[in-house]
Design a protein around this motif. Sequence first.
Motif, PDB file in Angstrom:
ATOM      1  N   TYR A 104     -40.355 -13.279 -31.048  1.00  0.00           N
ATOM      2  CA  TYR A 104     -41.514 -14.161 -30.934  1.00  0.00           C
ATOM      3  C   TYR A 104     -41.705 -14.629 -29.499  1.00  0.00           C
ATOM      4  CZ  TYR A 104     -44.453 -18.310 -31.538  1.00  0.00           C
ATOM      5  OH  TYR A 104     -45.451 -19.246 -31.420  1.00  0.00           O
ATOM      6  N   LYS A 105     -42.873 -14.335 -28.944  1.00  0.00           N
ATOM      7  CA  LYS A 105     -43.280 -14.778 -27.600  1.00  0.00           C
ATOM      8  C   LYS A 105     -42.272 -14.364 -26.534  1.00  0.00           C
ATOM      9  CE  LYS A 105     -46.487 -18.650 -28.079  1.00  0.00           C
ATOM     10  NZ  LYS A 105     -46.727 -20.065 -27.750  1.00  0.00           N
ATOM     11  N   MET A 106     -41.985 -13.076 -26.448  1.00  0.00           N
ATOM     12  CA  MET A 106     -41.074 -12.611 -25.403  1.00  0.00           C
ATOM     13  C   MET A 106     -41.775 -12.679 -24.047  1.00  0.00           C
ATOM     14  SD  MET A 106     -38.832  -9.105 -25.090  1.00  0.00           S
ATOM     15  CE  MET A 106     -40.187  -8.064 -24.556  1.00  0.00           C
ATOM     16  N   PRO A 107     -41.252 -13.429 -23.080  1.00  0.00           N
ATOM     17  CA  PRO A 107     -41.915 -13.565 -21.782  1.00  0.00           C
ATOM     18  C   PRO A 107     -41.807 -12.290 -20.954  1.00  0.00           C
ATOM     19  CG  PRO A 107     -39.816 -14.714 -21.772  1.00  0.00           C
ATOM     20  CD  PRO A 107     -40.022 -14.240 -23.180  1.00  0.00           C
ATOM     21  N   PHE A 108     -42.700 -12.171 -19.985  1.00  0.00           N
ATOM     22  CA  PHE A 108     -42.735 -10.978 -19.131  1.00  0.00           C
ATOM     23  C   PHE A 108     -41.437 -10.794 -18.354  1.00  0.00           C
ATOM     24  CE2 PHE A 108     -43.555  -9.116 -14.930  1.00  0.00           C
ATOM     25  CZ  PHE A 108     -44.050  -7.879 -15.305  1.00  0.00           C
ATOM     26  N   ILE A 109     -40.793 -11.904 -18.000  1.00  0.00           N
ATOM     27  CA  ILE A 109     -39.590 -11.823 -17.179  1.00  0.00           C
ATOM     28  C   ILE A 109     -38.439 -11.144 -17.918  1.00  0.00           C
ATOM     29  CG2 ILE A 109     -38.569 -14.037 -17.858  1.00  0.00           C
ATOM     30  CD1 ILE A 109     -37.863 -14.478 -14.908  1.00  0.00           C
ATOM     31  N   LEU A 110     -38.508 -11.086 -19.257  1.00  0.00           N
ATOM     32  CA  LEU A 110     -37.448 -10.453 -20.044  1.00  0.00           C
ATOM     33  C   LEU A 110     -37.761  -8.998 -20.391  1.00  0.00           C
ATOM     34  CD1 LEU A 110     -36.422 -13.295 -22.536  1.00  0.00           C
ATOM     35  CD2 LEU A 110     -35.402 -12.697 -20.332  1.00  0.00           C
ATOM     36  N   THR A 111     -38.860  -8.453 -19.848  1.00  0.00           N
ATOM     37  CA  THR A 111     -39.227  -7.073 -20.155  1.00  0.00           C
ATOM     38  C   THR A 111     -38.154  -6.102 -19.696  1.00  0.00           C
ATOM     39  OG1 THR A 111     -41.564  -7.668 -19.930  1.00  0.00           O
ATOM     40  CG2 THR A 111     -41.010  -5.329 -19.883  1.00  0.00           C
ATOM     41  N   LYS A 141     -29.246 -16.380  -9.756  1.00  0.00           N
ATOM     42  CA  LYS A 141     -30.169 -16.541  -8.631  1.00  0.00           C
ATOM     43  C   LYS A 141     -30.568 -15.182  -8.061  1.00  0.00           C
ATOM     44  CE  LYS A 141     -28.579 -21.137  -7.190  1.00  0.00           C
ATOM     45  NZ  LYS A 141     -27.904 -21.911  -6.110  1.00  0.00           N
ATOM     46  N   ASP A 142     -29.578 -14.294  -7.910  1.00  0.00           N
ATOM     47  CA  ASP A 142     -29.888 -12.957  -7.390  1.00  0.00           C
ATOM     48  C   ASP A 142     -30.836 -12.217  -8.321  1.00  0.00           C
ATOM     49  OD1 ASP A 142     -28.202 -13.481  -5.278  1.00  0.00           O
ATOM     50  OD2 ASP A 142     -26.466 -12.446  -6.149  1.00  0.00           O
ATOM     51  N   SER A 143     -30.626 -12.360  -9.622  1.00  0.00           N
ATOM     52  CA  SER A 143     -31.503 -11.699 -10.593  1.00  0.00           C
ATOM     53  C   SER A 143     -32.923 -12.230 -10.483  1.00  0.00           C
ATOM     54  CB  SER A 143     -30.961 -11.892 -12.011  1.00  0.00           C
ATOM     55  OG  SER A 143     -29.660 -11.364 -12.137  1.00  0.00           O
ATOM     56  N   ILE A 144     -33.030 -13.550 -10.315  1.00  0.00           N
ATOM     57  CA  ILE A 144     -34.363 -14.156 -10.198  1.00  0.00           C
ATOM     58  C   ILE A 144     -35.063 -13.681  -8.936  1.00  0.00           C
ATOM     59  CG2 ILE A 144     -35.587 -16.345  -9.901  1.00  0.00           C
ATOM     60  CD1 ILE A 144     -33.495 -17.633 -11.697  1.00  0.00           C
ATOM     61  N   GLU A 145     -34.317 -13.623  -7.810  1.00  0.00           N
ATOM     62  CA  GLU A 145     -34.902 -13.149  -6.557  1.00  0.00           C
ATOM     63  C   GLU A 145     -35.351 -11.698  -6.678  1.00  0.00           C
ATOM     64  OE1 GLU A 145     -35.677 -14.774  -3.874  1.00  0.00           O
ATOM     65  OE2 GLU A 145     -34.937 -16.663  -4.723  1.00  0.00           O
ATOM     66  N   LEU A 146     -34.530 -10.879  -7.330  1.00  0.00           N
ATOM     67  CA  LEU A 146     -34.901  -9.480  -7.533  1.00  0.00           C
ATOM     68  C   LEU A 146     -36.156  -9.373  -8.387  1.00  0.00           C
ATOM     69  CD1 LEU A 146     -34.197  -6.485  -7.179  1.00  0.00           C
ATOM     70  CD2 LEU A 146     -32.767  -6.660  -9.224  1.00  0.00           C
ATOM     71  N   GLN A 147     -36.241 -10.213  -9.393  1.00  0.00           N
ATOM     72  CA  GLN A 147     -37.423 -10.205 -10.250  1.00  0.00           C
ATOM     73  C   GLN A 147     -38.659 -10.647  -9.474  1.00  0.00           C
ATOM     74  OE1 GLN A 147     -37.103  -9.133 -13.327  1.00  0.00           O
ATOM     75  NE2 GLN A 147     -39.244  -9.317 -13.911  1.00  0.00           N
ATOM     76  N   LYS A 148     -38.513 -11.666  -8.619  1.00  0.00           N
ATOM     77  CA  LYS A 148     -39.638 -12.116  -7.800  1.00  0.00           C
ATOM     78  C   LYS A 148     -40.103 -11.015  -6.850  1.00  0.00           C
ATOM     79  CE  LYS A 148     -38.640 -17.089  -7.813  1.00  0.00           C
ATOM     80  NZ  LYS A 148     -38.257 -18.239  -6.973  1.00  0.00           N
ATOM     81  N   SER A 192     -39.757  -7.790  -7.171  1.00  0.00           N
ATOM     82  CA  SER A 192     -40.418  -6.749  -7.968  1.00  0.00           C
ATOM     83  C   SER A 192     -41.828  -7.157  -8.356  1.00  0.00           C
ATOM     84  CB  SER A 192     -39.582  -6.452  -9.213  1.00  0.00           C
ATOM     85  OG  SER A 192     -40.228  -5.521 -10.042  1.00  0.00           O
ATOM     86  N   MET A 193     -42.003  -8.421  -8.722  1.00  0.00           N
ATOM     87  CA  MET A 193     -43.337  -8.893  -9.105  1.00  0.00           C
ATOM     88  C   MET A 193     -44.291  -8.904  -7.905  1.00  0.00           C
ATOM     89  SD  MET A 193     -42.319 -11.989 -11.730  1.00  0.00           S
ATOM     90  CE  MET A 193     -44.039 -12.410 -12.012  1.00  0.00           C
TER      91      MET A 193
END
Length: 586
Positions: free
Chosen positions: A192-199, A511-518, A520-521
């Motif tokens: 239910y409501k899977m956010p884009f960041i978890l794709t 933090k590294d995962s979040i930066e990598l995701q940013k 990529s976006m």
Amino acid sequence: MASPIPIFKTLISVENFRALINDHFQKQISDGQQYDRRDIQRFNHIDEYTLMFIQHGQFGTTFDKNRAFHIFDAAMTWRKTNNVYDVSTDEFPADYFDRNAIYFKNRDMHNHPLLHFVVRTFNKGQEDNEAVKRFMIYNFEKHVRRHPGEKIVIIFDLSETGLRNLDYELVRFIIGCSQIYYPGLLAYMIEYKMPFILTAAWKIIRSWLPSEAEQFIKFADTKSITQFVRPDQLSVEMGGTDTTNYVHIRDPINESVEDPMNASSKKKVTFADNNSLDPTLSSSPPTESLLTTDNVPRFDLSPCDELMTPEESNPPILTSDSSHTVTRKSILQKGTIVNGCIGEEKVYHGLSIRPYNEMIFDRLDPSSNGTADCIQTLSLTNVGDRILTFKIKTTSPDKFRVKPGCSILHPGASATISVYLLKAYCTPTSDINKEKFLIIWTLIGHDLKQAQLVEFWKTVPNSVLYEHRLKCVLGNKSTSVTSINQSNETNSLRLSISSDPSIVEMQNILKDSIELQKTSMMQTSRELKHIRYFLLMTFALLFLILLWDVYKFFFPFSSLSSSSLSAKSDLFYAYGAIHRKKEKTR
């Protein structure tokens, strides 16, 4: 339109499958080392439980015997290794139930129970994963033991969820439970409501699943979830109309779950009011004042005083003479045995109890009126020279949380028991004044571990137990000191978390995962911008071509006359040049 729900096939009869299993695993079943005998007994006697193994993973037209053998062996071995049959609510702190993270509530379109898993309530690296796994086993086992053969739907509530909430270890465990450990239990699961960041995370999880598993996974949002669950079975937060709140009722498996294996041994016990019994405390046998019907012991009292335990559910044991049951020694019923009384503290047979008369549950905010839990503490001190063990029971385990409910006190040691009255019952209309608490204790000769202590309380004779009752009162006193203490505990917990190297490492990885995701976006955003510019230029060029074609279509003669004039002007210019050249030659 929602994808179809998986259909489960029964390609072999229960009798034939049991014969195959008992013949193929004869050695493992007979020695009792690899499989729990109670699990084998349930498999051989409960048809619905056997059908779960028959239907699981059978997607072909013929029965896959080897696959069924593998699932059975893996599930039974895992259950024995993890002592699944003896899982109990004693293993979890009260907040596991109160945080509303994993719980059963309502049903789907096909009448399957809904198991809610609220992912945002978990933080990666800050949870005891083994305890969380055990709690999930408790919920699965509670359903299988109570409703064998009934499939469930798991709703993963991913709203307001980020990478900090996703723990791959727990995800793997849930997949293992649905694929092997609890065969035939899962009807399907809803993301239910899977956010884009978890794709990206979902792509990793998807690689762990077999191809046929995808039909069991449904993605939904607020609008599409109604294709699986009716609005009246959905909370308001999920777009439904159900305004009720989930409140956990203590219902331990070993007492409340009935199946043919344990229904005959289930007992129900209540405790009497102060004036109902008057037993002696000498060495002579106690007064026989109980009625016994179908081996179910019950005190002679009103039904409203029914006793259940919030922390450990096994009822008292009958004496060796099954024709009668002995009563407990009640310290309050004989005034001559009171050892001492100082203020709000009383001492009985080596145990000091404070408060001794009533438990006053003060609301932290008197104006909350049922929006915050009420808290009271109970202090027990061993003033004797021998080790004692105690257990606390209540008449309404659905209203209270007790922590700890059972423990050991060495000579001179004290224990502070926190008793929570759930916020749903912190109102004047909840009749808290009718409730009681019962403290039971006895002296022991040596120290016991937690597992031994639980077993001790299952077998302890009633004749050696002492008890004391407390009344319950709902108060209105504001306790700001408690709030300050809770705030201090929260701050100290944050400090301890920030100083833990493993947690710091997990935070750095996050933090590294979040930066990598940013990154990529941002890259994706730039690429989309370039594509947009290219499409705009292409559209403008096509528009100009279209205008030119329209112009030629509607104005063909004007275009021709202009060309004729241009040709004539060229002729006049050439004639004039020839004439001027002739004039010069003359």
